[in-house]
Scaffold this active site. Structure first.
Site, PDB file in Angstrom:
ATOM      1  N   ARG A 181     -14.003 -24.236  -8.827  1.00  0.00           N
ATOM      2  CA  ARG A 181     -14.944 -24.948  -7.946  1.00  0.00           C
ATOM      3  C   ARG A 181     -16.141 -25.431  -8.742  1.00  0.00           C
ATOM      4  O   ARG A 181     -16.873 -24.619  -9.303  1.00  0.00           O
ATOM      5  CB  ARG A 181     -15.401 -24.018  -6.818  1.00  0.00           C
ATOM      6  CG  ARG A 181     -14.329 -23.782  -5.774  1.00  0.00           C
ATOM      7  CD  ARG A 181     -14.661 -22.596  -4.920  1.00  0.00           C
ATOM      8  NE  ARG A 181     -14.519 -21.388  -5.733  1.00  0.00           N
ATOM      9  CZ  ARG A 181     -14.051 -20.233  -5.286  1.00  0.00           C
ATOM     10  NH1 ARG A 181     -13.719 -20.118  -4.024  1.00  0.00           N
ATOM     11  NH2 ARG A 181     -13.946 -19.195  -6.067  1.00  0.00           N
ATOM     12  N   HIS A 199      -6.890  16.410   5.608  1.00  0.00           N
ATOM     13  CA  HIS A 199      -6.928  15.041   6.132  1.00  0.00           C
ATOM     14  C   HIS A 199      -7.644  14.107   5.167  1.00  0.00           C
ATOM     15  O   HIS A 199      -7.154  13.035   4.829  1.00  0.00           O
ATOM     16  CB  HIS A 199      -7.626  15.047   7.492  1.00  0.00           C
ATOM     17  CG  HIS A 199      -7.745  13.688   8.092  1.00  0.00           C
ATOM     18  ND1 HIS A 199      -8.853  12.900   7.917  1.00  0.00           N
ATOM     19  CD2 HIS A 199      -6.872  12.957   8.810  1.00  0.00           C
ATOM     20  CE1 HIS A 199      -8.657  11.752   8.521  1.00  0.00           C
ATOM     21  NE2 HIS A 199      -7.468  11.754   9.084  1.00  0.00           N
ATOM     22  N   TYR A 216       3.431 -21.829  -7.185  1.00  0.00           N
ATOM     23  CA  TYR A 216       2.504 -20.783  -7.617  1.00  0.00           C
ATOM     24  C   TYR A 216       1.561 -20.369  -6.485  1.00  0.00           C
ATOM     25  O   TYR A 216       1.398 -21.077  -5.494  1.00  0.00           O
ATOM     26  CB  TYR A 216       1.676 -21.244  -8.831  1.00  0.00           C
ATOM     27  CG  TYR A 216       0.669 -22.337  -8.512  1.00  0.00           C
ATOM     28  CD1 TYR A 216      -0.628 -22.019  -8.107  1.00  0.00           C
ATOM     29  CD2 TYR A 216       1.005 -23.684  -8.620  1.00  0.00           C
ATOM     30  CE1 TYR A 216      -1.544 -23.010  -7.812  1.00  0.00           C
ATOM     31  CE2 TYR A 216       0.097 -24.684  -8.327  1.00  0.00           C
ATOM     32  CZ  TYR A 216      -1.177 -24.338  -7.924  1.00  0.00           C
ATOM     33  OH  TYR A 216      -2.088 -25.311  -7.620  1.00  0.00           O
ATOM     34  N   MET A 258      -1.262   9.764  15.068  1.00  0.00           N
ATOM     35  CA  MET A 258      -0.695  10.126  16.359  1.00  0.00           C
ATOM     36  C   MET A 258      -0.837  11.618  16.571  1.00  0.00           C
ATOM     37  O   MET A 258      -1.151  12.354  15.656  1.00  0.00           O
ATOM     38  CB  MET A 258       0.783   9.768  16.372  1.00  0.00           C
ATOM     39  CG  MET A 258       1.013   8.325  16.103  1.00  0.00           C
ATOM     40  SD  MET A 258       0.363   7.343  17.443  1.00  0.00           S
ATOM     41  CE  MET A 258       1.037   5.795  16.993  1.00  0.00           C
ATOM     42  N   ARG A 308       9.514  12.933   3.990  1.00  0.00           N
ATOM     43  CA  ARG A 308       9.310  11.482   3.908  1.00  0.00           C
ATOM     44  C   ARG A 308       8.953  11.144   2.469  1.00  0.00           C
ATOM     45  O   ARG A 308       8.568  12.022   1.703  1.00  0.00           O
ATOM     46  CB  ARG A 308       8.182  11.037   4.849  1.00  0.00           C
ATOM     47  CG  ARG A 308       6.847  11.651   4.470  1.00  0.00           C
ATOM     48  CD  ARG A 308       5.741  11.190   5.404  1.00  0.00           C
ATOM     49  NE  ARG A 308       4.552  11.994   5.190  1.00  0.00           N
ATOM     50  CZ  ARG A 308       3.666  12.284   6.119  1.00  0.00           C
ATOM     51  NH1 ARG A 308       3.834  11.863   7.346  1.00  0.00           N
ATOM     52  NH2 ARG A 308       2.613  13.011   5.836  1.00  0.00           N
ATOM     53  N   ARG A 345       6.414  15.449  19.013  1.00  0.00           N
ATOM     54  CA  ARG A 345       5.824  14.824  17.823  1.00  0.00           C
ATOM     55  C   ARG A 345       6.048  13.329  17.837  1.00  0.00           C
ATOM     56  O   ARG A 345       7.136  12.866  18.135  1.00  0.00           O
ATOM     57  CB  ARG A 345       6.480  15.403  16.559  1.00  0.00           C
ATOM     58  CG  ARG A 345       6.762  16.865  16.629  1.00  0.00           C
ATOM     59  CD  ARG A 345       7.642  17.344  15.483  1.00  0.00           C
ATOM     60  NE  ARG A 345       7.005  17.175  14.194  1.00  0.00           N
ATOM     61  CZ  ARG A 345       7.624  17.396  13.042  1.00  0.00           C
ATOM     62  NH1 ARG A 345       8.903  17.763  13.037  1.00  0.00           N
ATOM     63  NH2 ARG A 345       6.984  17.235  11.911  1.00  0.00           N
ATOM     64  N   SER A 356      -2.281 -28.501  -3.410  1.00  0.00           N
ATOM     65  CA  SER A 356      -2.689 -27.103  -3.421  1.00  0.00           C
ATOM     66  C   SER A 356      -3.178 -26.796  -2.015  1.00  0.00           C
ATOM     67  O   SER A 356      -4.090 -27.449  -1.512  1.00  0.00           O
ATOM     68  CB  SER A 356      -3.804 -26.885  -4.439  1.00  0.00           C
ATOM     69  OG  SER A 356      -4.249 -25.557  -4.369  1.00  0.00           O
ATOM     70  N   LYS A 411      10.008   9.801  11.129  1.00  0.00           N
ATOM     71  CA  LYS A 411      10.151  11.247  11.244  1.00  0.00           C
ATOM     72  C   LYS A 411      11.500  11.600  11.865  1.00  0.00           C
ATOM     73  O   LYS A 411      12.231  12.446  11.347  1.00  0.00           O
ATOM     74  CB  LYS A 411       8.999  11.792  12.105  1.00  0.00           C
ATOM     75  CG  LYS A 411       8.743  13.259  11.956  1.00  0.00           C
ATOM     76  CD  LYS A 411       7.529  13.685  12.792  1.00  0.00           C
ATOM     77  CE  LYS A 411       6.222  13.288  12.151  1.00  0.00           C
ATOM     78  NZ  LYS A 411       5.063  13.485  13.038  1.00  0.00           N
ATOM     79  N   GLY A 450      -1.842  11.306  10.581  1.00  0.00           N
ATOM     80  CA  GLY A 450      -3.033  11.639  11.358  1.00  0.00           C
ATOM     81  C   GLY A 450      -3.340  10.661  12.470  1.00  0.00           C
ATOM     82  O   GLY A 450      -4.328  10.808  13.171  1.00  0.00           O
ATOM     83  N   GLU A 508      -5.732 -29.291   3.228  1.00  0.00           N
ATOM     84  CA  GLU A 508      -6.578 -28.365   3.979  1.00  0.00           C
ATOM     85  C   GLU A 508      -7.028 -28.948   5.310  1.00  0.00           C
ATOM     86  O   GLU A 508      -7.767 -28.332   6.059  1.00  0.00           O
ATOM     87  CB  GLU A 508      -7.800 -27.952   3.142  1.00  0.00           C
ATOM     88  CG  GLU A 508      -8.545 -29.117   2.530  1.00  0.00           C
ATOM     89  CD  GLU A 508      -9.608 -28.691   1.532  1.00  0.00           C
ATOM     90  OE1 GLU A 508     -10.078 -27.539   1.610  1.00  0.00           O
ATOM     91  OE2 GLU A 508      -9.994 -29.511   0.684  1.00  0.00           O
ATOM     92  N   CYS A 568      -4.246 -21.967  -2.873  1.00  0.00           N
ATOM     93  CA  CYS A 568      -5.441 -21.454  -3.541  1.00  0.00           C
ATOM     94  C   CYS A 568      -6.420 -20.808  -2.565  1.00  0.00           C
ATOM     95  O   CYS A 568      -7.540 -20.490  -2.925  1.00  0.00           O
ATOM     96  CB  CYS A 568      -6.123 -22.558  -4.334  1.00  0.00           C
ATOM     97  SG  CYS A 568      -6.762 -23.875  -3.296  1.00  0.00           S
TER      98      CYS A 568
END
Ligand code: ADP
Ligand code: MG
Ligand code: MG
Length: 882
Positions: free
Chosen positions: A561, A455, A852, A104, A337, A93, A765, A23, A102, A746, A832
C-alpha cells in the site's frame, strides 16, 4: 424407516463422529476394540438438532426411544433405575463432533434419591461413598440443570469443613455428607421453588435437556466462533453407567496423555487422585499426584492402563488424551480423544509419528492446527534480561510462551483492559469456563491452584497462550485485587512476566525477542511447500515487514500500500502541497518532490524481496485523510504554501465527503489527477530498473495494481497513463523489462463485469475487505456495533471480515474468476484481503482455483500450512470419489 436417535456403545464406531459426537464415537470404538468401558448409549446430534427444531422440546418419539435404550442398558448392566436391590447410576455427558473442553456440562451419579442412597449405603457397607455420590449429584444437577450456580454449594461445603475443622472434602464423614446433601436440597428448593426431583427418569430427561441447552450457552457460542465450529452441528448426549473412583483408598480417577502435551516427549503424562470422582482432578481443589505414582498405588490397574495406552496410540495413530477411573482396583476407560497440545509439541509429535512409521507426511501436515502456529512466530523473552531479572516464584509450566503485562484479577477486567490496548496478565485462584474471553484477551494466565490438567492449563494450551498454574505460594486476595508473593504485594496494574515454558514468574516487564522457523517447524513447513498448490504472498508496506515475511517463507508481495509511505512526517508536507495545488503545474511540482521518496521506498522493498514478485497498489484513500485537522497544523500548512488559513480551510471543506469510503478514492483519484498515477508509475519503474541493474540475476517484473475499479473504461484510462509513462522510461533506459498492470476486484460491479475487465488486466487481486464491505453494505469499522446482536440471533455466526462469506462474497469471487479467465486465459488470480491468512478462507481460495493468497507477514506460515491442508484434503476427496 424413521431416524434412529439412540445407539448403544456396541452399535457405534469412531467413524460415526458426526452422529455420535467425538466422545460417543470413541466410547463405542473403545468398546469395539475390547477395552473396559462402562456401558451405555449415545443420543445422536440429530436428536439435539431436532430438539431445537421442536422449540426446545424432546418430542415423544425420541423420548420413547430413550426409554427403550434405558431398558437395554438395564439388561446389559443387570441394574435398574431407581431399584431398591441393585440401582443403576449413570453419568450424562455431552459430546460434540469437535471436542469443546469445559464447554458443556456433565452430571454424575444420576439415579439417586433418598431411598436409593440408603440402599447403596447399606448394601455397600460404605455410607460415606453413598452420601458422597448423592451430594455430588445434587450439586451437579442443580448447577447444570437449573443453573443455580456452583458457588452456593461450595459455600455450604466450606462452611461444613470449617465447622468440622477439616480442609479436604475427603475428610468429611458419611454423616457430614448426608447433612450436606440435605442442605443442598434445601438450597435447591429455596432457589427453584420446587422439590429436588426424586424420580430417576425425570432426572434423566432434565439432564438430557440441559446438555442440549448447553449447546447454546454463551461460552459455547464464543468457543465455536473462535474455532470455526458451526452451530448447526449440535451435540450428542452420552448416558453411561458409573464407575466409582470415590469408594475408598483402592479407588481413584485420573487424566493422562500418551505423550507430553506441552513438549511432545513420548512418555506417559498425567495426574491421578485416589478416592475421587470426575472433575476432582481437573478442578484443582486437591492437588493430584503424577501418574507415575499410580504404579505404586495400583500396580495391576497401572500395568493394564499402560497396555491400553499402547493399544489406543496404535489404533488412532495419534497422541491420546484419556480419562479413566479405578474402582476397587479395576480399571475403567471413560474417554479417549486426540489430545490437545501446544503448537511446539504438535510439530514434534507429527514428526515423531512420521519417523515411527505411524503416519505419512500428508497426514502429519493435516494434523496441525494452522492458527496454532501463531504463537511460535511471536516473540520469546530476551534471554539476557531474563537471566538478570529475579525470579519471584515458580509453579507448573502449564502452557509455553512468554507473557508480560499488567496484573488484572478478573476475566472482565482482562477483556476491558485489553480492549483499550493494555497488555494484561490474568491472575486467578483458578479459572472456570466463564473466564474464557478474559483468558483470550490476556497475554498470559497465572493461577494459584490447579495442576497440569486444570481448566486453565487445558484451555491455555488450546489457545496457544502462556499459562503458569498452581502457584500455591501466592497469598491471594481476589476481592482486594492484590496478592502477596516473595514478601512483596502486587496490585492491579503492576507489571508481571510469566514464562510458560519454565513455570517461572518474574517481577516487572521483560522485553521479548523474535522467533525463528527451524527444527521440526522447518521440517513441517517443508512438507507444506511440497504439497500445496497455492502460492503464499504477503501484504507488506515496508522493507522491514517484507524481510520479516521472507523469513516466514513469503513468495512475493501481494499488496504493497503506497499511501502508508505518504503519512510519514517528512513526506506529509509534500503530499499536502500536492492536494492543495490549484493547477496541474503546481501539482506536478509537488509530486516531483514525492517521486524520489517513493522510488527509494520501492527499491528497499524490492531488495528485501530478493527478486520475488511485488504488487504495488496505487494511491487509494480519500485525499482529506492527509490534511491537517488542528488549528496549529492548518496555520503551519498555510504558511508553508503561502496561502491564508481561510484558503486552507476552504480546501479542507471542499474535500469533505458524506461517505468517504464510497467517495473520491481509489482509481477515481487517478482519473481526476492522472499526474499522480504517472508519478507513481515513474517511481515503480525506475526503482525496478535500478534494482535490476544491481542484481542482474533477478528477473524484475513490477506489478502495478489499480484499486477500486468498477468499470472497464476507468481501468483502461488509468492503464493508458501507466503504460505510456512506463514504456517511455523503459525505452529511455534501453531496457526490455516487462511489467504487469492489473486491478483489485473489490467492487461488486467489477466482479459482475469481470469478463470485460479481464481484457484490460494482467491480474486480479481480490480485495476482500472492501468487497465484503460493499457486498454486505456495512463497514468493517462500524460492524462491531451490531454484529453482537447478529450473533445472538444466529443471523451470522462469524465476522464476515475475519472469515470470508463463501455464500455471498465467495460467489462473487468465484464468478469473477470464471468470467475473467473466459476472456483472458493467462489472467493471474490472487486474494489480498485479511482473509488471505484465514485457514477456512484459504481452503476456499484453493477450491476456487486462485493462484495465490496474500496475508500479513505473521500469517504467512499459517497460510502455507492451510494451503497444504486444502490441497491434501481435495486430493483425498478426489481419490475417495474414484
Ligand atoms: P468433559 O468433557 O468436561 O471432560 P466428561 O463428560 O468427560 O466431561 O466428564 C466429566 C468428568 O466425569 C470426567 O472426569 C469423567 O471422567 C467423569 N465421568 C464421566 N462419566 C463417568 C462415569 N460413567 N463414571 C465415572 N466417571 C465419569
Ligand atoms: Mg466438564
Ligand atoms: Mg472428559
Amino acid at each position: 424407516m424413521s431416524k434412529k436417535y439412540c445407539y448403544l456403545f456396541t452399535e457405534g464406531n469412531a467413524g460415526m463422529r458426526e452422529l455420535l459426537g467425538g466422545k460417543g464415537a470413541n466410547l463405542a470404538e473403545m468398546t469395539n476394540i475390547g477395552l473396559p468401558v462402562p456401558q451405555g448409549f449415545t443420543i445422536t446430534t440429530e436428536a439435539c438438532t431436532q430438539y431445537y427444531e421442536d422449540d426446545q422440546k424432546i418430542n415423544d418419539g425420541i423420548m420413547a426411544e430413550i426409554m427403550e435404550y434405558i431398558e437395554k442398558m438395564e439388561q446389559i448392566t443387570g441394574k435398574k433405575f431407581g431399584d431398591l436391590e441393585n440401582p443403576l447410576l449413570v453419568s450424562v455427558r455431552s459430546g460434540a463432533r469437535a471436542s469443546m473442553p469445559g464447554m458443556m456440562d456433565t452430571i454424575l451419579n444420576l439415579g439417586l434419591n433418598e431411598t436409593v442412597v440408603e440402599v447403596l449405603a447399606r448394601k455397600s457397607g460404605n455410607p460415606r461413598w453413598a452420601y458422597d455420590c448423592y451430594r455430588r449429584f445434587i450439586q451437579m444437577y442443580s448447577d447444570v440443570v437449573m443453573e443455580v450456580g456452583k458457588k452456593y454449594f461450595e459455600q455450604l461445603i466450606d462452611r461444613m469443613k470449617a465447622q468440622k475443622g477439616v480442609t479436604l472434602d475427603v475428610d468429611l464423614t458419611a454423616e457430614d455428607l448426608k447433612t450436606l446433601a440435605g442442605q443442598f436440597k434445601d438450597e435447591y428448593q429455596s432457589k427453584i421453588g420446587q422439590a429436588f426431583p426424586s424420580d430417576p427418569k425425570e432426572q434423566l430427561m432434565g439432564a438430557i435437556k440441559a446438555v442440549f441447552r448447553s449447546w447454546d450457552n454463551p461460552r459455547a457460542n464464543v468457543y465455536r466462533r473462535d474455532n470455526d465450529i458451526p452451530y448447526s452441528w449440535g451435540t450428542a448426549v452420552n448416558v453411561q453407567s458409573m464407575a466409582f473412583g470415590n469408594m475408598g483408598e483402592d479407588c481413584g480417577t485420573g487424566v493422562a496423555f500418551t505423550r507430553n502435551p506441552a513438549t511432545g516427549e513420548k512418555k506417559l503424562f498425567g495426574e491421578f487422585l485416589t478416592n475421587a470422582q470426575g472433575e476432582d482432578v481437573v478442578a484443582g481443589v486437591r492437588t493430584p499426584m503424577p501418574i507415575s505414582q499410580m504404579a505404586e498405588k495400583f500396580p495391576e490397574a497401572f500395568a493394564q492402563f499402560q497396555k491400553v495406552c499402547a493399544i489406543l496410540e496404535d489404533h488412532y495413530r495419534d497422541m491420546q488424551d484419556m480419562e479413566f477411573t479405578v474402582e476397587n482396583g479395576k480399571l475403567y476407560m471413560l474417554q479417549t480423544r486426540n489430545g490437545k497440545r501446544t503448537p511446539a509439541s504438535a510439530l514434534k509429535i507429527a514428526c515423531d509419528l512420521v519417523d515411527e512409521g505411524q503416519i505419512s507426511e500428508e497426514k502429519a501436515v493435516s494434523m496441525i492446527e494452522p492458527r496454532s502456529l501463531d504463537t511460535l512466530l511471536h516473540p520469546q523473552f530476551d534471554g539476557k534480561v531474563l537471566k538478570a531479572t529475579p525470579v519471584i516464584g515458580s509453579a507448573l509450566a502449564a502452557s509455553p510462551g512468554a507473557a508480560c503485562g499488567k496484573i488484572v484479577f478478573t476475566a472482565e477486567d482482562a477483556k476491558a483492559w485489553a480492549e483499550r490496548g493494555e497488555k494484561v496478565v490474568l491472575v486467578r485462584l483458578e479459572t472456570s469456563p466463564e473466564d474464557i474471553e478474559g483468558m483470550k484477551a490476556a497475554q498470559g494466565i497465572l493461577t494459584v491452584r490447579g495442576g497440569m490438567t486444570s481448566h486453565a492449563a487445558v484451555v491455555a494450551r488450546g489457545m496457544g497462550k502462556c499459562c503458569v498454574s498452581g502457584c500455591a505460594a501466592i497469598k491471594m486476595d481476589e476481592e482486594g485485587k492484590c496478592f502477596e508473593l516473595s514478601g512483596k504485594t502486587f496490585r492491579e496494574g503492576d507489571w508481571l512476566s510469566l514464562d510458560g515454558s519454565t513455570g517461572k514468574i518474574y517481577d516487572g516487564a521483560i522485553p521479548t525477542v523474535d522467533a525463528v522457523i527451524g527444527g521440526e517447524f522447518g521440517r513441517v513447513m517443508g512438507w507444506c511447500d511440497k504439497y500445496r498448490r497455492l502460492q503464499v504472498r504477503t501484504n507488506a508496506d515496508t522493507p522491514y515487514d517484507a524481510a520479516q515475511a521472507r523469513t516466514f517463507g513469503a513468495q512475493g508481495i501481494g499488496l504493497c500500500r503506497t499511501e502508508h509511505m505518504f503519512f510519514n512526517e517528512d513526506r506529509i508536507p509534500a503530499i499536502r502541497e500536492m492536494i492543495c495545488s490549484e493547477t496541474v503545474e503546481q501539482r506536478e511540482k509537488a509530486l516531483a518532490k514525492l517521486e524520489p521518496m517513493q522510488r527509494g521506498d520501492f527499491e528497499g522493498i524490492y531488495e528485501a524481496m530478493e527478486g520475488c514478485p511485488v504488487t504495488i497498489r496505487f494511491l487509494d484513500p480519500p485525499l482529506h485523510e492527509f490534511l491537517p485537522t488542528d488549528e496549529a497544523d492548518i496555520a503551519l500548512l498555510a504558511k508553508d504554501l503561502g496561502k491564508t488559513v481561510a484558503d486552507i480551510k476552504n480546501i479542507i471543506a471542499s474535500l469533505h465527503e458524506f461517505n468517504p469510503m464510497m467517495g473520491h478514492r481509489g482509481c477515481r483519484l487517478a482519473v481526476t489527477y492522472p499526474e499522480i498515477a504517472a508519478m507513481q508509475t515513474r517511481a515503480v519503474i525506475k526503482a525496478a530498473l535500478n534494482v535490476q541493474a544491481r542484481h542482474p540475476d533477478w528477473n524484475m517484473v513490477p506489478e502495478i495494481m489499480i484499486p477500486l475499479v468498477g468499470e472497464v473504461k476507468e481501468l483502461r484510462y488509468v492503464k493508458g497513463v501507466v503504460v505510456k509513462t512506463a514504456d517511455e522510461i523503459i525505452a529511455a533506459a534501453g531496457s526490455s523489462m516487462k511489467y504487469l498492470v492489473g486491478t483489485m476486484i473489490e467492487i461488486p460491479r467489477a466482479a459482475l463485469t469481470a469478463d470485460e475487465i479481464a481484457k484490460e488486466a494482467d491480474f486480479f487481486s481480490f480485495g476482500t475487505n472492501d468487497l465484503t464491505q460493499m457486498t454486505f453494505g456495512f463497514s468493517r469499522d462500524d460492524a462491531g456495533k451490531f454484529l453482537g446482536a447478529y450473533y445472538d440471533k444466529k443471523i451470522y455466526e462469524n465476522d464476515p471480515f475475519a472469515k470470508l462469506d463463501q455464500t455471498g462474497v465467495g460467489r462473487l469471487v468465484d464468478m469473477a474468476c470464471k468470467l475473467g479467465r473466459s476472456t483472458n486465459s493467462t489472467l493471474h488470480l490472487g486474494i489480498c484481503g485479511e482473509h488471505g491468512g484465514d485457514p477456512a478462507s484459504v481452503e476456499f481460495c484453493h477450491r476456487t482455483g486462485l493462484d495465490y493468497v496474500s496475508c500479513s507477514p505473521f500469517r504467512v506460515p499459517i497460510a502455507r500450512l492451510a494451503a497444504a491442508q486444502a490441497a491434501i484434503k481435495c486430493n483425498n476427496e478426489a481419490a475417495a470419489q474414484k
